[in-house]
Design a protein around this motif. Structure first.
Motif, PDB file in Angstrom:
ATOM      1  N   LYS A   1      30.154  58.285  98.218  1.00 28.55           N
ATOM      2  CA  LYS A   1      29.326  58.004  96.819  1.00 28.55           C
ATOM      3  C   LYS A   1      27.970  58.146  97.727  1.00 28.55           C
ATOM      4  CE  LYS A   1      29.635  53.918  93.991  1.00 28.55           C
ATOM      5  NZ  LYS A   1      30.169  52.523  93.958  1.00 28.55           N
ATOM      6  N   ASN A   2      27.422  58.743  95.936  1.00 25.16           N
ATOM      7  CA  ASN A   2      25.924  58.644  96.101  1.00 25.16           C
ATOM      8  C   ASN A   2      25.483  59.857  96.485  1.00 25.16           C
ATOM      9  OD1 ASN A   2      26.442  56.672  93.528  1.00 25.16           O
ATOM     10  ND2 ASN A   2      25.419  55.351  94.980  1.00 25.16           N
ATOM     11  N   VAL A   3      26.369  60.210  97.005  1.00 23.20           N
ATOM     12  CA  VAL A   3      25.563  61.576  97.864  1.00 23.20           C
ATOM     13  C   VAL A   3      25.821  62.698  97.450  1.00 23.20           C
ATOM     14  CG1 VAL A   3      25.774  62.907 100.300  1.00 23.20           C
ATOM     15  CG2 VAL A   3      26.231  60.775 100.606  1.00 23.20           C
ATOM     16  N   LYS A   4      24.500  63.435  96.899  1.00 17.77           N
ATOM     17  CA  LYS A   4      24.285  64.739  96.073  1.00 17.77           C
ATOM     18  C   LYS A   4      25.156  65.834  97.602  1.00 17.77           C
ATOM     19  CE  LYS A   4      21.610  67.790  93.471  1.00 17.77           C
ATOM     20  NZ  LYS A   4      19.796  67.725  92.701  1.00 17.77           N
ATOM     21  N   TRP A   5      24.443  66.082  98.549  1.00 20.35           N
ATOM     22  CA  TRP A   5      24.795  67.274  99.131  1.00 20.35           C
ATOM     23  C   TRP A   5      24.696  67.180 100.825  1.00 20.35           C
ATOM     24  CZ3 TRP A   5      21.040  69.010 102.133  1.00 20.35           C
ATOM     25  CH2 TRP A   5      19.562  68.973 101.541  1.00 20.35           C
ATOM     26  N   SER A   6      25.149  67.441 101.988  1.00 19.81           N
ATOM     27  CA  SER A   6      24.646  67.530 103.312  1.00 19.81           C
ATOM     28  C   SER A   6      25.298  68.876 103.662  1.00 19.81           C
ATOM     29  CB  SER A   6      26.215  66.663 103.154  1.00 19.81           C
ATOM     30  OG  SER A   6      27.162  66.616 103.572  1.00 19.81           O
ATOM     31  N   ALA A   7      24.418  68.866 105.265  1.00 22.86           N
ATOM     32  CA  ALA A   7      23.836  70.022 105.285  1.00 22.86           C
ATOM     33  C   ALA A   7      24.788  70.064 106.736  1.00 22.86           C
ATOM     34  CB  ALA A   7      22.327  71.071 105.444  1.00 22.86           C
ATOM     35  N   LYS A   8      25.042  70.347 106.996  1.00 18.18           N
ATOM     36  CA  LYS A   8      25.512  70.900 108.469  1.00 18.18           C
ATOM     37  C   LYS A   8      24.289  71.047 108.965  1.00 18.18           C
ATOM     38  CE  LYS A   8      28.107  69.291 112.405  1.00 18.18           C
ATOM     39  NZ  LYS A   8      28.360  68.756 112.753  1.00 18.18           N
ATOM     40  N   LEU A   9      23.398  70.336 110.479  1.00 17.49           N
ATOM     41  CA  LEU A   9      22.295  71.000 111.378  1.00 17.49           C
ATOM     42  C   LEU A   9      23.047  71.316 112.819  1.00 17.49           C
ATOM     43  CD1 LEU A   9      19.725  67.800 110.865  1.00 17.49           C
ATOM     44  CD2 LEU A   9      20.310  70.914 109.690  1.00 17.49           C
ATOM     45  N   GLY A  10      22.432  71.566 113.992  1.00 19.16           N
ATOM     46  CA  GLY A  10      22.827  72.173 114.824  1.00 19.16           C
ATOM     47  C   GLY A  10      23.559  70.105 115.760  1.00 19.16           C
ATOM     48  N   SER A  11      23.936  70.269 117.283  1.00 21.71           N
ATOM     49  CA  SER A  11      24.521  69.079 117.914  1.00 21.71           C
ATOM     50  C   SER A  11      22.934  67.910 118.280  1.00 21.71           C
ATOM     51  CB  SER A  11      25.521  69.551 118.958  1.00 21.71           C
ATOM     52  OG  SER A  11      24.629  70.264 119.689  1.00 21.71           O
ATOM     53  N   GLN A  12      22.250  68.209 118.248  1.00 23.87           N
ATOM     54  CA  GLN A  12      20.987  67.890 118.042  1.00 23.87           C
ATOM     55  C   GLN A  12      20.009  68.588 117.499  1.00 23.87           C
ATOM     56  OE1 GLN A  12      19.960  66.342 122.502  1.00 23.87           O
ATOM     57  NE2 GLN A  12      21.591  67.868 123.341  1.00 23.87           N
ATOM     58  N   SER A  13      18.964  66.982 117.062  1.00 17.04           N
ATOM     59  CA  SER A  13      18.374  67.741 116.090  1.00 17.04           C
ATOM     60  C   SER A  13      16.977  66.007 116.156  1.00 17.04           C
ATOM     61  CB  SER A  13      18.336  67.286 114.910  1.00 17.04           C
ATOM     62  OG  SER A  13      19.686  67.918 114.055  1.00 17.04           O
ATOM     63  N   TYR A  14      15.608  66.277 116.377  1.00  8.07           N
ATOM     64  CA  TYR A  14      15.263  65.327 116.572  1.00  8.07           C
ATOM     65  C   TYR A  14      13.296  65.463 115.671  1.00  8.07           C
ATOM     66  CZ  TYR A  14      16.863  64.492 120.890  1.00  8.07           C
ATOM     67  OH  TYR A  14      18.151  64.215 122.445  1.00  8.07           O
ATOM     68  N   GLY A  15      13.546  66.686 114.723  1.00 10.31           N
ATOM     69  CA  GLY A  15      12.311  66.528 114.214  1.00 10.31           C
ATOM     70  C   GLY A  15      12.572  66.156 112.813  1.00 10.31           C
ATOM     71  N   ASN A  16      11.910  64.398 112.747  1.00 10.32           N
ATOM     72  CA  ASN A  16      11.990  64.650 111.223  1.00 10.32           C
ATOM     73  C   ASN A  16      11.972  65.672 110.525  1.00 10.32           C
ATOM     74  OD1 ASN A  16      11.900  61.809 111.843  1.00 10.32           O
ATOM     75  ND2 ASN A  16       9.806  61.770 112.638  1.00 10.32           N
ATOM     76  N   PRO A  17      12.907  65.215 108.131  1.00 10.56           N
ATOM     77  CA  PRO A  17      12.435  66.586 107.902  1.00 10.56           C
ATOM     78  C   PRO A  17      11.615  66.564 107.064  1.00 10.56           C
ATOM     79  CG  PRO A  17      14.848  65.094 107.866  1.00 10.56           C
ATOM     80  CD  PRO A  17      14.077  64.563 108.871  1.00 10.56           C
ATOM     81  N   THR A  18      10.492  67.587 106.574  1.00 13.86           N
ATOM     82  CA  THR A  18      10.088  67.254 105.534  1.00 13.86           C
ATOM     83  C   THR A  18       9.552  68.119 104.416  1.00 13.86           C
ATOM     84  OG1 THR A  18       8.246  67.358 108.006  1.00 13.86           O
ATOM     85  CG2 THR A  18       7.158  68.335 105.432  1.00 13.86           C
ATOM     86  N   ILE A  19       9.039  67.428 103.630  1.00 11.66           N
ATOM     87  CA  ILE A  19       9.794  67.582 102.106  1.00 11.66           C
ATOM     88  C   ILE A  19       8.681  68.125 101.293  1.00 11.66           C
ATOM     89  CG2 ILE A  19      11.194  66.694  99.957  1.00 11.66           C
ATOM     90  CD1 ILE A  19      12.782  65.430 101.601  1.00 11.66           C
ATOM     91  N   ALA A  20       8.686  69.542 100.414  1.00 10.24           N
ATOM     92  CA  ALA A  20       7.823  69.862  99.889  1.00 10.24           C
ATOM     93  C   ALA A  20       7.861  70.967  99.210  1.00 10.24           C
ATOM     94  CB  ALA A  20       6.192  70.175 100.892  1.00 10.24           C
ATOM     95  N   ASP A  49      17.244  74.174 100.243  1.00  9.67           N
ATOM     96  CA  ASP A  49      16.589  75.033  98.748  1.00  9.67           C
ATOM     97  C   ASP A  49      16.761  73.025  99.146  1.00  9.67           C
ATOM     98  OD1 ASP A  49      18.274  74.439  96.336  1.00  9.67           O
ATOM     99  OD2 ASP A  49      16.553  75.823  96.440  1.00  9.67           O
ATOM    100  N   GLU A  50      15.668  72.049  98.532  1.00 13.70           N
ATOM    101  CA  GLU A  50      15.837  70.618  98.269  1.00 13.70           C
ATOM    102  C   GLU A  50      16.991  70.691  96.915  1.00 13.70           C
ATOM    103  OE1 GLU A  50      13.152  67.277  96.858  1.00 13.70           O
ATOM    104  OE2 GLU A  50      12.355  68.841  96.365  1.00 13.70           O
ATOM    105  N   LYS A  51      17.262  71.274  96.505  1.00 10.80           N
ATOM    106  CA  LYS A  51      18.956  70.660  95.425  1.00 10.80           C
ATOM    107  C   LYS A  51      19.585  70.849  95.993  1.00 10.80           C
ATOM    108  CE  LYS A  51      15.445  71.796  91.152  1.00 10.80           C
ATOM    109  NZ  LYS A  51      15.490  72.397  89.735  1.00 10.80           N
ATOM    110  N   THR A  52      20.032  71.906  96.663  1.00 10.52           N
ATOM    111  CA  THR A  52      21.530  72.405  96.811  1.00 10.52           C
ATOM    112  C   THR A  52      21.676  72.570  98.240  1.00 10.52           C
ATOM    113  OG1 THR A  52      20.871  74.570  97.702  1.00 10.52           O
ATOM    114  CG2 THR A  52      21.631  74.357  95.077  1.00 10.52           C
ATOM    115  N   GLY A  53      20.935  72.025  98.927  1.00 14.67           N
ATOM    116  CA  GLY A  53      20.754  72.321 100.702  1.00 14.67           C
ATOM    117  C   GLY A  53      21.637  73.422 101.405  1.00 14.67           C
ATOM    118  N   GLU A  54      20.689  74.653 100.634  1.00 19.18           N
ATOM    119  CA  GLU A  54      21.240  75.587 100.920  1.00 19.18           C
ATOM    120  C   GLU A  54      20.346  76.232 101.957  1.00 19.18           C
ATOM    121  OE1 GLU A  54      22.495  78.552  97.567  1.00 19.18           O
ATOM    122  OE2 GLU A  54      24.100  77.118  97.023  1.00 19.18           O
TER     123      GLU A  54
END
Length: 204
Positions: A1-20, A49-54
């Motif tokens: 609920k209220n999740v627009k999309w999700s995108a699978k990353l690798g098994s470990q992710s330490y860098g924070n997302p940057t959006i621009a 892509d910020e809108k779709t996660g592609e």
């Protein structure tokens, strides 16, 4: 609920997302390959892509080859990219400051021209580049240029201040935490926007 999309990353992710600029940049590893030409333990910066996660493009970097001492297995890219205009700056697992075109190779190859060799692992032929590969504008190798000995992984981010770029280097101790292999290497450096070294913290 209220999740627009999700995108699978690798098994470990330490860098924070940057959006621009309608894009999301996040570091991870290659345990969920997005391109069949990149296999095994590698380090990845995804641009989504910020809108779709592609996936728009990825920077898929081979390991340094030093093991846990300087490029710990399966950690991926641990840097959070800095963004301004059409450029992104990120630190790779190979102790490099990388300047990237935010549009990837989809709009042509700008600046640095050896991506095909760079993305290939040691001893392998150049990869076949595609529009979903990152477009590198320049690289600054802190090992070669500043004598840095990264401890475990390069895990810092770039700070943009006017026309200057500042970053810590990850210089540190050896695997046993006993010796400092590069005691005179800087912990902090300053570059201009074209990747030229302007200054560094005095080591020792």
């Amino acid at each position: 609920k209220n999740v627009k999309w999700s995108a699978k990353l690798g098994s470990q992710s330490y860098g924070n997302p940057t959006i621009a600029g309608g894009r999301i940049y996040v570091g991870t590893n290659n345990d969920v390959p997005r391109d069949p030409k990149y296999t095994g333990d590698r380090c990845v910066l995804l641009c989504l892509d910020e809108k779709t996660g592609e996936l728009l493009w990825q920077m898929n970097v081979p390991k340094l080859g030093t093991g846990k001492v300087s490029d710990w297995e399966y950690l991926g890219i641990c840097s959070s990219p800095a963004l301004e205009g059409e450029r992104a700056w990120v630190l790779t697992n190979r102790c490099e400051v990388a300047c990237l075109d935010v549009k990837g190779l989809g709009d042509g190859n700008q600046g640095y021209q050896d991506e095909a060799k760079y993305y290939a692992d040691k001893g392998k032929p150049p990869v076949e580049l595609g529009p979903q590969d990152a477009d590198i504008l320049w690289l600054f190798n802190m090992i070669d240029e500043c004598g840095v000995f990264p401890h475990n992984i390069t895990a810092n981010s770039v700070l943009i201040a006017g026309d200057r770029l500042w970053t810590a280097t990850s210089n540190g101790v050896d695997y046993g935490h006993v010796e400092t292999p590069a005691p005179n290497a800087p912990s902090l450096i300053c570059l201009d926007r074209d990747g030229k070294l302007l200054g560094e913290e005095a080591g020792g």
